[in-house]
Scaffold this motif. Structure first.
Motif, short mmCIF file in Angstrom:
data_model
loop_
_atom_site.label_atom_id
_atom_site.label_comp_id
_atom_site.label_asym_id
_atom_site.label_seq_id
_atom_site.Cartn_x
_atom_site.Cartn_y
_atom_site.Cartn_z
N UNK A 1 7.86 4.07 -114.83
CA UNK A 1 7.16 2.97 -115.50
C UNK A 1 6.20 3.51 -116.57
N UNK A 2 5.72 4.73 -116.37
CA UNK A 2 4.88 5.39 -117.36
C UNK A 2 5.41 6.81 -117.51
N UNK B 1 5.84 4.20 -110.29
CA UNK B 1 7.12 3.66 -109.82
C UNK B 1 8.24 3.91 -110.83
N UNK B 2 9.47 4.02 -110.30
CA UNK B 2 10.62 4.20 -111.16
C UNK B 2 11.24 2.83 -111.46
N UNK B 3 11.76 2.69 -112.66
CA UNK B 3 12.40 1.45 -113.07
C UNK B 3 13.90 1.71 -113.19
N UNK B 4 14.71 0.85 -112.59
CA UNK B 4 16.16 0.99 -112.70
C UNK B 4 16.72 -0.23 -113.42
N UNK C 1 4.37 14.06 -119.29
CA UNK C 1 4.40 14.92 -120.45
C UNK C 1 5.78 15.02 -121.06
N UNK C 2 6.80 14.78 -120.24
CA UNK C 2 8.13 14.72 -120.78
C UNK C 2 8.67 13.32 -120.53
N UNK C 3 9.38 12.81 -121.50
CA UNK C 3 9.94 11.47 -121.32
C UNK C 3 11.35 11.64 -120.76
N UNK C 4 11.47 11.61 -119.45
CA UNK C 4 12.77 11.87 -118.83
C UNK C 4 13.42 10.57 -118.36
N UNK C 5 14.67 10.34 -118.77
CA UNK C 5 15.42 9.19 -118.26
C UNK C 5 16.74 9.70 -117.68
#
Lengths: 227, 348
Positions: free
Chosen positions: B171-172, B137-140, B175-179
């Motif tokens: 939420x997790x 899930x995506x967190x906003x 391999x890339x930490x994309x925000x």
């Protein structure tokens, strides 16, 4: 609702304190390489995409340390995955997925480079300045007497090693592969050849640091050889 | 048994020590910290060695471009599905050949085929329980006007979100930490060379391995910035223009010309917001009012026909809106009146 603006300011100040509003998200267990592999062999798209995201960039970076031809490095990543997709039922159980990917990547890359070189006659094709290391200066702190220069020295002696020795160091220490895996990837017939090459690299660096007891100590910590 | 090294090499023959340097955890941390305090004479070399061990990294980390990566993955997924079709096709061919078999043979063949279908069905049924299929899930998170927020990301990186901003992340991390960022935020990124940290904001993306930096990218602004405090940062536009910036440098993206520029910056003017410092360097009044309206959640009303000429320079630390406006009244000819959530501007 009326709220005095000054109160709002207090709210702002309160909210900027870093301890406020903490959000800790729960960690979901990530599947292991072997779990992914099993699902890939069963045809799962998701598992295939996860495996790709785990390794495509790593393999590409590995390839670009060996050749200057970036397109070739990318093509071989594709070849390795295409082979898995086409042969999935025929592939036997593999112990280390990472090792399999690196070994087949390197083998195929070198084969294609050899073939292309016959056509292109390009000397620059094969890199001799790959697998370099770098001392990250942001780790420099004033709390220790070590200066940037001294740290840079360790970086330099490592980068002065022959490229094959730097490759062993990269695979063993940074990719954390075993001697056996390194030997397989680098196409050595004996496990001890990988071990010997690594010891040779460390011995070379130690020689370069002769008389600098502290740095030799640091060298062993950066590149610990015991299992 | 007590560990009592007399030579430096004694450390190295202690696998426990070596393991701790490479893969520390809080238990081994505690052990070696207490060992260290009991052996102060070894402390200097101890610290040096650890620093070096952590700082030495592979020099290059060449990444596929986002387009290459997507193209590559698409092709492989397509191949994964077309192969399945090929297998079905060859099954059909086999079936048509069997038309010429005897009745008994064809019954046997169909039983075999049914069996195959069962195996395939059981196989695919099993696969749907696969842990791989868990959707992340995506967190906003949003910081409304007048509020700033501190957020801890799943990788322990910290973000301070400025007023009127929004950040989206999984939420997790994979391999890339994309925000994704709309607005402004200060990032303090946990170092992890294997998992690049990428901030996508409008038409620019900022990639780092582990550093601290500020990104300002409000939709309505003409100029975005990325300002570095520690480490190295790569900024890249959708058009493929890129630049590397280091501490004390900032990169500015100009939307209309789609160009990137790079220069040294004034820390307080760009990043002061996170320390409650509001600083303007020859800013237009339009910029000043925009900033105030987000910071204090007010609406600035400029009477029709009023022309705001010139620029404003000033610095306010941890001040209320009244004080900021009073300060501005001193140095400009303007007068301000606060009415609930509105600030009304007038000229005497």
């Amino acid at each position: 609702m009326y709220k005095p603006v000054t109160n709002k300011c207090v709210v702002i100040n309160h909210d900027t304190s870093p301890v406020n509003e903490f959000e800790v998200t729960p960690r979901v267990e990530e599947p292991t390489d072997n779990q992914l592999w099993e699902s890939v062999l069963k045809g799962s798209d998701e598992a295939l995409a996860s495996l790709y995201s785990r390794y495509a960039n790593k393999l590409y970076n590995y390839g670009t340390q060996i050749t200057l031809d970036k397109d070739l490095a990318f093509d071989v990543v594709q070849d390795v995955f295409m082979y898995i997709v086409s042969k999935k039922l025929g592939l036997k159980k593999i112990e280390s997925i990472k090792n399999y990917l690196y070994a087949s990547y390197r083998r195929r890359l070198l084969r294609l480079m050899k073939r292309n070189r016959k056509i292109q006659l390009n000397d620059e094709y094969h890199r001799s300045d790959g697998f370099m290391v770098e001392m990250d200066e942001s780790f420099y702190s004033l709390s220790t007497p070590l200066t940037i220069d001294v740290k840079k020295m360790l970086e330099k002696i490592c980068n002065d090693l022959p490229v094959r020795q730097r490759e062993v160091i990269t695979l063993y220490f940074f990719e954390e592969l075993s001697y056996q895996e390194v030997a397989e990837i680098m196409d050595m017939s004996h496990v001890r050849s990988a071990r010997n090459l690594l010891y040779k690299a460390i011995a070379n660096m130690q020689k370069a640091l002769k008389g600098k007891e502290d740095l030799i100590f640091a060298l062993y910590l950066v590149f610990p050889l015991h299992q | 048994m007590e560990f009592n090294p007399t030579r430096t090499s004694d450390f190295l023959e202690n696998p426990f020590f070596v393991k701790w340097v490479k893969h520390p955890n809080r238990h081994t941390d505690r052990y070696w910290e207490s060992w260290n305090t009991k052996n102060p004479e070894k402390q200097a070399i101890f610290l040096e060695a650890i620093q070096i061990a952590k700082g030495l990294q592979p020099k290059e980390s060449n990444q596929l471009s986002a387009d290459q990566y997507q193209l590559g993955l698409d092709r492989i997924i397509a191949a994964n599905n077309s192969i399945d079709k090929d297998q079905e096709r060859s099954k059909k061919q086999r079936k048509s050949q069997r038309r010429f078999l005897t009745l008994g043979g064809s019954i046997a063949a169909s039983i075999v085929l049914m069996g195959m279908a069962m195996v395939i069905w059981v196989g695919s049924h099993k696969e749907s329980n696969d842990p791989v299929l868990v959707e992340i899930p995506m967190v906003v998170k949003t910081a409304p006007k007048g509020v700033k927020k501190s957020i801890l990301l799943p990788d322990s990186s910290r973000v301070i979100l400025n007023s009127g901003s929004e950040i989206t992340y999984p939420a997790v991390f994979g391999d890339q930490r994309v925000v994704h960022l709309k607005g402004q935020a200060f990032f303090d990124v946990e170092r992890d060379t294997l998992h690049p940290f990428i901030v996508k904001s409008g038409e620019i993306q900022t990639s780092v391995l582990g550093t601290s930096f500020d990104v300002k990218a409000y939709d309505e602004l003409e100029v975005f910035h990325v300002a570095v405090v520690t480490g190295k940062v790569n900024v890249r536009t959708d058009d493929g223009i890129e630049t590397n910036i280091t501490p004390t440098e900032a990169s500015f993206y100009h939307k209309s010309s789609k160009s990137l520029s790079k220069q040294h910056y004034d820390y307080e003017a760009l990043i002061g917001w996170k320390d409650k410092i509001l600083k303007f360097n020859r800013a237009t009044y339009h910029e000043v009012f925009r900033e105030l309206s987000i910071w204090y959640d007010v609406h600035v009303v400029i009477p029709e026909g009023m022309i705001l000429k010139g620029d404003f320079t000033g610095r306010f630390e941890n001040q209320s809106l009244e004080n900021v406006l009073k300060g501005m009244e001193y140095t400009t000819k303007m007068h301000f009146e606060i009415k609930e959530r509105e600030v009304i501007v007038s000229l005497p």
